[in-house]
Write a protein that holds these residues in place. Structure first.
Motif, short mmCIF file in Angstrom:
data_model
loop_
_atom_site.label_atom_id
_atom_site.label_comp_id
_atom_site.label_asym_id
_atom_site.label_seq_id
_atom_site.Cartn_x
_atom_site.Cartn_y
_atom_site.Cartn_z
N GLY A 284 0.79 -1.22 0.00
CA GLY A 284 0.00 0.00 0.00
C GLY A 284 0.83 1.27 0.00
O GLY A 284 0.29 2.36 0.16
N VAL A 285 2.13 1.15 -0.18
CA VAL A 285 3.03 2.31 -0.16
C VAL A 285 3.39 2.70 -1.60
O VAL A 285 3.79 1.85 -2.39
N ARG B 146 5.20 12.09 5.04
CA ARG B 146 6.14 13.21 5.07
C ARG B 146 7.48 12.82 5.71
O ARG B 146 8.55 13.15 5.21
N GLU B 147 7.44 12.11 6.82
CA GLU B 147 8.66 11.75 7.53
C GLU B 147 9.24 10.42 7.07
O GLU B 147 10.29 10.00 7.55
N ALA B 148 8.56 9.74 6.17
CA ALA B 148 9.03 8.42 5.71
C ALA B 148 9.12 8.39 4.20
O ALA B 148 8.58 7.51 3.54
N THR B 149 9.81 9.38 3.63
CA THR B 149 10.03 9.43 2.18
C THR B 149 11.52 9.21 1.94
O THR B 149 12.36 9.94 2.47
N PHE B 150 11.81 8.19 1.14
CA PHE B 150 13.20 7.82 0.87
C PHE B 150 13.47 7.92 -0.62
O PHE B 150 12.68 7.44 -1.43
N ILE B 151 14.61 8.55 -0.96
CA ILE B 151 15.07 8.62 -2.35
C ILE B 151 16.40 7.91 -2.42
O ILE B 151 17.25 8.04 -1.55
N GLU B 152 16.56 7.14 -3.46
CA GLU B 152 17.72 6.25 -3.61
C GLU B 152 19.05 6.95 -3.41
O GLU B 152 19.92 6.46 -2.70
N SER B 153 19.24 8.12 -3.96
CA SER B 153 20.54 8.81 -3.86
C SER B 153 20.79 9.41 -2.49
O SER B 153 21.91 9.77 -2.17
N ARG B 154 19.78 9.50 -1.63
CA ARG B 154 19.92 10.12 -0.31
C ARG B 154 20.04 9.10 0.80
O ARG B 154 20.04 9.46 1.97
N THR C 210 21.81 5.08 2.02
CA THR C 210 22.84 4.10 1.67
C THR C 210 22.20 3.09 0.73
O THR C 210 21.00 2.78 0.83
N ALA C 211 22.99 2.58 -0.19
CA ALA C 211 22.46 1.66 -1.20
C ALA C 211 21.82 0.44 -0.54
O ALA C 211 20.73 0.02 -0.92
N ASP C 212 22.50 -0.12 0.46
CA ASP C 212 21.98 -1.32 1.13
C ASP C 212 20.69 -1.01 1.89
O ASP C 212 19.73 -1.76 1.83
N GLY C 213 20.67 0.12 2.58
CA GLY C 213 19.49 0.50 3.35
C GLY C 213 18.29 0.78 2.45
O GLY C 213 17.17 0.37 2.74
N PHE C 214 18.53 1.48 1.33
CA PHE C 214 17.42 1.78 0.42
C PHE C 214 16.89 0.50 -0.22
O PHE C 214 15.68 0.33 -0.35
N ASP C 215 17.79 -0.39 -0.62
CA ASP C 215 17.35 -1.65 -1.23
C ASP C 215 16.46 -2.45 -0.28
O ASP C 215 15.48 -3.06 -0.71
N LYS C 216 16.78 -2.44 1.01
CA LYS C 216 15.94 -3.16 1.99
C LYS C 216 14.53 -2.54 2.05
O LYS C 216 13.54 -3.25 2.05
N VAL C 217 14.48 -1.20 2.09
CA VAL C 217 13.19 -0.51 2.13
C VAL C 217 12.41 -0.78 0.84
O VAL C 217 11.22 -1.11 0.87
N TRP C 218 13.08 -0.69 -0.30
CA TRP C 218 12.43 -0.92 -1.60
C TRP C 218 11.87 -2.34 -1.66
O TRP C 218 10.72 -2.55 -2.05
N ASN C 219 12.68 -3.30 -1.29
CA ASN C 219 12.24 -4.70 -1.36
C ASN C 219 11.10 -5.00 -0.39
O ASN C 219 10.25 -5.84 -0.67
N GLN C 220 11.06 -4.30 0.73
CA GLN C 220 10.01 -4.55 1.72
C GLN C 220 8.68 -3.93 1.30
O GLN C 220 7.63 -4.54 1.46
N PHE C 221 8.70 -2.71 0.77
CA PHE C 221 7.46 -1.98 0.51
C PHE C 221 7.03 -1.92 -0.96
O PHE C 221 5.86 -1.63 -1.23
N CYS C 222 7.92 -2.19 -1.89
CA CYS C 222 7.59 -1.96 -3.30
C CYS C 222 7.41 -3.23 -4.11
O CYS C 222 7.52 -3.20 -5.34
N ARG C 223 7.14 -4.33 -3.44
CA ARG C 223 6.81 -5.54 -4.21
C ARG C 223 5.47 -5.34 -4.87
O ARG C 223 4.55 -4.79 -4.28
N ARG C 224 5.32 -5.84 -6.09
CA ARG C 224 4.05 -5.67 -6.81
C ARG C 224 3.17 -6.87 -6.62
O ARG C 224 3.44 -7.94 -6.47
#
Length: 153
Positions: free
Chosen positions: A103-104, A129-137, A139-153
């Motif tokens: 749902g994210v 507002r407080e939970a917006t993550f952009i890949e370049s801002r 760490t690569a490993d940290g962003f990948d974990k967030v992406w994989n957790q919330f952005c599965r289709r």
């Protein structure tokens, strides 16, 4: 010709009289055939149409999503939150936006940096507002974990 009671003094007044002969109060004329015809043919139907337009009925007036935000509303909110963390929010370009199975809202954004140049499309995850993550801002490993957790289709 009929005789009616004066509304002011209670005296007798002809329906054809403009005013009461005893007190001089003007008399309200009863609505004739022309008045009733006008009311029934014009005013009543217009009133019914207005009432029907604003009242709605049962299922048709209820939102299809039972008050929950739509995917488009989630995406719009995500865009606003992402723009809030960019150097040049007006330059933001979005693509590949979707709402993950959690749902994210997720997607990619390209915007200008401090030097005025576009940085290239970067992935984003926006859960508020407080939970917006952009890949370049992040760490690569940290962003990948967030992406994989919330952005599965």
């Amino acid at each position: 010709m009929a005789i009616i009671k004066c509304k002011e003094c209670g005296g007798q007044v002809s329906t054809k009289a403009e005013s009461c002969p005893a007190c001089g109060a003007t008399q309200k004329k009863p609505m004739g055939c022309l008045g009733w015809s006008l009311f029934l043919l014009v005013i009543l139907p217009v009133g019914l149409i207005i009432v029907a337009a604003f009242s709605g009925s049962g299922e048709q007036s209820r939102p299809a999503n039972d008050g929950k935000p739509t995917a488009a509303q989630y995406k719009y909110g995500a865009r606003e939150f992402v723009k809030g963390v960019l150097k040049d929010p007006a330059s933001a370009e979005f693509r590949n936006e979707f709402v993950g199975s959690s749902g994210v809202p997720c997607g990619e954004v390209n915007a200008k940096n401090s030097f005025g140049g576009y940085t290239g499309f970067k992935r984003f995850v926006s859960a508020g507002r407080e939970a917006t993550f952009i890949e370049s801002r992040s760490t690569a490993d940290g962003f990948d974990k967030v992406w994989n957790q919330f952005c599965r289709r």
